[in-house]
Scaffold this active site. Structure first.
Site, short mmCIF file in Angstrom:
data_model
loop_
_atom_site.label_atom_id
_atom_site.label_comp_id
_atom_site.label_asym_id
_atom_site.label_seq_id
_atom_site.Cartn_x
_atom_site.Cartn_y
_atom_site.Cartn_z
N CYS A 26 -23.65 -42.85 4.95
CA CYS A 26 -24.19 -43.88 5.84
C CYS A 26 -25.40 -44.57 5.21
O CYS A 26 -25.26 -45.19 4.16
CB CYS A 26 -24.50 -43.29 7.22
SG CYS A 26 -24.72 -44.58 8.48
N HIS A 74 -19.02 -41.71 8.59
CA HIS A 74 -19.54 -40.35 8.72
C HIS A 74 -18.40 -39.35 8.62
O HIS A 74 -17.71 -39.10 9.61
CB HIS A 74 -20.23 -40.18 10.08
CG HIS A 74 -21.52 -40.92 10.18
ND1 HIS A 74 -22.72 -40.39 9.78
CD2 HIS A 74 -21.79 -42.17 10.63
CE1 HIS A 74 -23.68 -41.28 9.98
NE2 HIS A 74 -23.15 -42.37 10.49
N GLU A 87 -18.58 -36.24 8.62
CA GLU A 87 -18.85 -35.11 9.51
C GLU A 87 -18.49 -35.42 10.96
O GLU A 87 -18.52 -34.53 11.81
CB GLU A 87 -20.32 -34.69 9.40
CG GLU A 87 -21.35 -35.67 9.94
CD GLU A 87 -21.65 -36.83 9.01
OE1 GLU A 87 -21.04 -36.89 7.91
OE2 GLU A 87 -22.46 -37.69 9.38
#
Lengths: 253, 214
Positions: B82, B192, B194
């Site tokens: 990011c 992202h 994650e």
């Protein structure tokens, strides 16, 4: 090829337990938010929202533990709302593993809190929740305290104000439709979604899969939030996505 | 035991990133650290980041991370996420203009408000949600991930997709932009991983086993 519209199951959590019940086939403990979150993750939910309805400090600590556990097992965005009043509340939730927090009555009480939170943590994690009731033709007012207390604030104007103060997203709930299962208040959703340039999540009133699609197609919502139609196994998230895609909406399948 | 260091400079989704890495690499030690020495000793390094670019770059300089990233990012697997990706470019127009770390040529600019997409729907800013990534580079970090898989994005600024040979993935929102960039042992994503469910975890797993070459 475009950005997908999102489906967001919502859990109400009190003292670390899911309330209003969840009744999936095959789930061992319908009150365990971690198990419920994991189940929605497996179903392909695009995000999860948990609203903490706990009133006590101890309950809040439990919520932080819950968020911590979920964040270690569920790798989709997680929004936590309910009782977020200070930057310390936000920091605690983000540190526990939440991606966004939802601010509701604290924004009504002190709109500058949204500026402060957005500057400190970034607009991407600040969701402003708006609870609105229709008060006239094409007019909606913000209510607090679960819809009991009028504020005199116009919902559309308020959404614009919140965007200007740094909200990254609006979670818009129709208090008239909440729990009624007759569909979103599409006129309200559309009025707000068209008034702001940040994403709007439609909430309140979903009773069937067409309601979800209508929220996007007619309400112009960027995401749709629902609780009971998913909690009681009436519909699964994949069924909802298939249905919405069938009506021409871009989805993540 | 191999060590993956997640750089802590006071900004970023450190815990989410660390938890995802722990999940996919149970046999490696995942540390969150702002200590230059410890980071420099790690086998793999991740630079996360959220929030305003100016604050991120300032925090990186204050913490000695900017210099450290220049020193270590090309001799071991290095992953930016990011704002941690945007920081690797030369310049961002955010906050009235910010000079970034300059490991990749190019600049970062804001999505315009009020634009519409091909179907006539408005493109809201931030670009928030699941969008498709076209893999434009055959890279080990894409292994096992379908071309055009969807990843979770949330950002208002984007990196222009130039030069083409350093763009590993393209996404389109109003305009085509760099969803992932790569050079040497550096890989960086605008999305992202994650927060991108199974495909995101697969990318982290690939990173945890990557030798830094492609």
């Amino acid at each position: 090829m475009a950005l997908a519209k999102r489906i967001i199951p919502c859990l109400d959590v009190d003292k670390g337990r899911v309330v209003k019940g969840v009744n999936f086939v095959g789930i061992r403990d319908a009150g365990d938010p971690i198990e419920v979150a994991r189940r929605y993750n497996e179903q392909g939910a695009d995000e999860l929202t948990m609203l903490d309805i706990t009133a006590t400090h101890e309950g809040r600590e439990t919520m932080i533990d819950t968020v911590h556990s979920i964040a270690g097992q569920v790798f989709i965005p997680l929004t936590i709302g309910g009782g977020i009043r200070t930057c310390e509340d936000i920091r605690a939730m983000l540190n526990a593993g939440a991606d966004k927090v939802s601010i509701n009555s604290a924004a009504v009480k002190n709109p500058a809190f949204v500026n402060e939170a957005s500057e400190r943590f970034g607009a991407q994690c600040i969701v402003v929740a708006i609870d609105a009731k229709q008060t006239g033709a094409g007019e909606w007012e913000i209510f607090t305290h679960g819809g009991r207390q009028p504020t005199g604030i116009d919902a559309v104007q308020w959404a614009r104000d919140m965007e200007g103060r740094g909200a990254g997203e609006i979670l818009l709930t129709s208090m008239d439709r909440d729990g009624v299962k007759t569909g979103f208040d599409l006129a309200l959703t559309r009025a707000v979604a068209d008034a702001v340039s940040i994403p709007v999540i439609a909430s309140g009133g979903v009773g069937n899969l067409d309601h979800l699609a209508d929220g996007v197609l007619e309400g112009h919502a960027d995401a749709v939030l629902a609780a009971s139609i998913f909690h009681f196994g009436e519909f699964t998230v994949p069924q909802a996505k298939q249905h919405m895609q069938g009506r021409g909406i871009e989805m993540r399948l | 035991m191999a060590v993956i260091a997640v750089i802590d400079y006071g900004m970023g989704n450190l815990h989410s990133v660390a938890k995802a890495l722990e999940h996919v690499a149970p046999n490696q030690q995942v540390i969150i650290s702002g200590d230059s020495q410890r980071i420099a000793e790690a086998d793999r390094v991740v630079l996360p980041g959220v929030g305003a670019m100016r604050d991120c770059i300032k925090a990186m300089h204050d913490a000695g991370v900017a210099e450290l990233v220049h020193r270590i990012s090309r001799d071991r697997p290095f992953l930016g996420v990011c704002v941690g990706m945007q920081a690797l470019l030369e310049h961002s127009t955010e906050n009235g203009g910010v000079d970034a770390l300059g490991l990749f040529p190019g600049r970062v600019q804001r999505f315009e408000n009020g634009l519409i997409d091909a179907s006539g729907a408005p493109c809201k800013v931030p670009h928030m949600g699941w969008n498709q990534v076209e893999q434009t580079l055959d890279h080990p970090l894409w292994q096992g991930i379908d071309n055009q898989a969807r990843f979770y994005f949330v950002h208002s600024y984007y990196a222009r997709p130039e030069p083409r040979d350093q763009v590993a993935g393209l996404c389109t929102y109003q305009v085509p932009f760099a969803a992932a960039i790569a050079r040497d042992s550096i890989f960086a994503t605008q999305f992202h991983p994650e927060k991108s469910a199974a495909d995101g975890l697969r990318l982290y797993r690939n990173f945890a086993h990557w030798d830094g070459r492609y």
